[in-house]
Design an enzyme around this catalytic site. Structure first.
Site, PDB file in Angstrom:
ATOM      1  CG  ASP A   1      -1.832   1.181   1.264  1.00  0.00           C
ATOM      2  OD1 ASP A   1      -2.141   1.732   0.188  1.00  0.00           O
ATOM      3  OD2 ASP A   1      -2.246   1.586   2.368  1.00  0.00           O
TER       4      ASP A   1
ATOM      5  CD  GLU B   1      -6.684  -0.669  -3.122  1.00  0.00           C
ATOM      6  OE1 GLU B   1      -6.918   0.505  -3.414  1.00  0.00           O
ATOM      7  OE2 GLU B   1      -7.232  -1.264  -2.179  1.00  0.00           O
TER       8      GLU B   1
ATOM      9  CG  ASP C   1      -0.678   3.085   5.824  1.00  0.00           C
ATOM     10  OD1 ASP C   1      -0.947   3.440   6.998  1.00  0.00           O
ATOM     11  OD2 ASP C   1      -0.676   3.844   4.852  1.00  0.00           O
TER      12      ASP C   1
END
Lengths: 167, 167
Positions: free
Chosen positions: A7, A67, A140
């Site tokens: 992340d 992501e 995170d």
């Protein structure tokens, strides 16, 4: 297979090493890489590059999962995150690792069964799947776990389909 | 002093090596690094990293100059540019190079004398200052030249001030 979920962020990057196989996932290790705001951005990005390199050298994951670039209303935050993300994507390519990207909806779907699950629900399921060893904060780390689980899930489905096709 | 001016982008990054000293600037070399859209982003960012490394190894600039992260209405373009920019900033830090950033207004001011000069005026002055050797297109090269000139200008002022203070 060992997957490194990331992340990315300039101040804080969450990372999680997720082991998978036989329909199960397990946490090997997780943490954050942080860079102090008083340092110049070059030094901060380089420290991220080096932290990634050390983890990959010592733990030898086979793939990196993160992501997709998302649309954000806060453009300056999005650009700072993108700089950090670019460094990590480049470092993964340099290390010869597979890179897999998922939308936030795909990550939620894989972890909770619903693509629109609230953040708290995702965190709860991450701990249910990986056990209480997952640090409760910062977010995170949970997010890095979730995207790592998502790739294990997708890779598991892929293997199952490939095995089915061979039959 | 030799300055490497950069105009980062994922598809096209403009670069220009600007020599300076004694109140004059000159172009040593300029060009673009391009990455094909069909490649995955990791491969594209890695190719940018490698191109930067090769140029720095062969030409040994002392500093890198580029525009500050700017606000853009097109967020997805801004994020793709930021990924490329992060890779270049990290590579500059890794090579131990000074990194200098200027706003678009500062660049225009340094090149044309006006912080709100139109793009065409900046391009015209860049060719006037560096000679006809500057490729007319793409714009990315002109922009890289301009930000390189801007740092030579700022560094020249800084040296003049330091010399004045020593008198």
């Amino acid at each position: 297979m060992l997957v490194l979920g990331l992340d990315p962020g300039l101040a804080l990057t969450g990372w999680a090493l997720i082991e998978g196989g036989g329909g199960r996932v397990a946490l090997r290790d997780a943490g954050v890489w942080s860079t102090p705001a008083h340092q110049d951005q070059g030094r901060r990005l380089l420290s991220l590059w080096e932290s990634f390199g050390e983890l990959v050298a010592s733990q030898a994951p086979q793939a990196v999962s993160l992501e997709r670039l998302y649309f954000s209303r806060n453009v300056s935050t999005a650009m700072a995150v993108s700089q950090a993300r670019g460094v990590l994507v480049c470092a993964a390519a340099r290390a010869g690792l597979e890179l897999h990207e998922y939308t936030p909806g795909e990550v939620k779907q894989a972890v909770t069964g619903s693509g629109s699950a609230p953040k708290r629900q995702v965190a709860k399921l991450v701990r249910l799947l990986l056990g209480d060893g997952v640090p409760l904060s910062p977010d995170d780390i949970t997010d890095a776990c979730a995207v790592g689980i998502c790739h294990q899930h997708a890779a598991g489905l892929h293997r199952a389909l490939a095995a089915g096709a061979r039959r």
